[in-house]
Scaffold this motif. Structure first.
Motif, short mmCIF file in Angstrom:
data_model
loop_
_atom_site.label_atom_id
_atom_site.label_comp_id
_atom_site.label_asym_id
_atom_site.label_seq_id
_atom_site.Cartn_x
_atom_site.Cartn_y
_atom_site.Cartn_z
N TRP A 40 0.84 -1.21 0.00
CA TRP A 40 0.00 0.00 0.00
C TRP A 40 0.87 1.26 0.00
O TRP A 40 0.59 2.21 -0.70
N THR A 41 1.95 1.22 0.77
CA THR A 41 2.88 2.35 0.83
C THR A 41 3.51 2.60 -0.54
O THR A 41 3.60 3.74 -0.99
N LYS A 42 3.93 1.52 -1.20
CA LYS A 42 4.52 1.66 -2.54
C LYS A 42 3.50 2.23 -3.52
O LYS A 42 3.84 3.07 -4.36
N TYR A 43 2.27 1.79 -3.41
CA TYR A 43 1.22 2.31 -4.28
C TYR A 43 0.99 3.80 -4.03
O TYR A 43 0.87 4.58 -4.96
N GLN A 44 0.93 4.20 -2.77
CA GLN A 44 0.71 5.60 -2.43
C GLN A 44 1.87 6.48 -2.92
O GLN A 44 1.64 7.59 -3.40
N GLU A 45 3.09 5.98 -2.77
CA GLU A 45 4.25 6.74 -3.27
C GLU A 45 4.17 6.93 -4.78
O GLU A 45 4.43 8.03 -5.29
N CYS A 46 3.81 5.89 -5.49
CA CYS A 46 3.66 5.98 -6.94
C CYS A 46 2.54 6.95 -7.29
O CYS A 46 2.69 7.80 -8.18
N ASN A 47 1.43 6.83 -6.60
CA ASN A 47 0.28 7.71 -6.86
C ASN A 47 0.65 9.18 -6.63
O ASN A 47 0.29 10.05 -7.43
N ASN A 48 1.36 9.44 -5.57
CA ASN A 48 1.80 10.81 -5.29
C ASN A 48 2.75 11.33 -6.37
O ASN A 48 2.67 12.48 -6.78
N ARG A 49 3.65 10.45 -6.82
CA ARG A 49 4.61 10.83 -7.86
C ARG A 49 3.88 11.15 -9.17
O ARG A 49 4.15 12.15 -9.82
N VAL A 50 2.92 10.32 -9.54
CA VAL A 50 2.17 10.53 -10.77
C VAL A 50 1.33 11.80 -10.68
O VAL A 50 1.26 12.58 -11.63
N ASN A 51 0.70 12.01 -9.54
CA ASN A 51 -0.15 13.20 -9.37
C ASN A 51 0.66 14.50 -9.33
O ASN A 51 0.11 15.56 -9.61
#
Length: 84
Positions: A40-51
């Motif tokens: 979940w943490t990796k997903y959130q980091e990716c999501n923040n980077r993309v956004n």
């Protein structure tokens, strides 16, 4: 006259208990475990980077799939034991 030929049966109106989806309950439990939390943490980091980017081809599909796979793996251990 039809009422005399065809009996009318009325069901007892008992309070039905609220049904709980055992899969959702297990997913909630599994989402708190360390392995799922790391995905979940990796997903959130990716999501923040993309956004944070205005124009990017990057998606977080792989990270999301990894997270859902970890949840499903955890849920599958106990799900069928809880089904009626």
């Amino acid at each position: 006259m039809a009422e005399k030929l065809i009996p009318v049966v009325k069901a007892d109106e008992e309070e039905e208990e609220e049904l709980v989806d055992p899969q959702q309950a297990l997913r909630d439990e599994c989402s708190q475990k360390q392995e799922a939390q790391s995905f979940w943490t990796k997903y959130q980091e990716c999501n923040n980077r993309v956004n944070s980017k205005s124009n990017t081809a990057e998606t977080c599909e792989e990270e999301l799939i990894d997270y859902v796979h970890a949840l499903d793996k955890c849920v599958n251990k106990d799900l069928f034991k809880r089904l009626k």
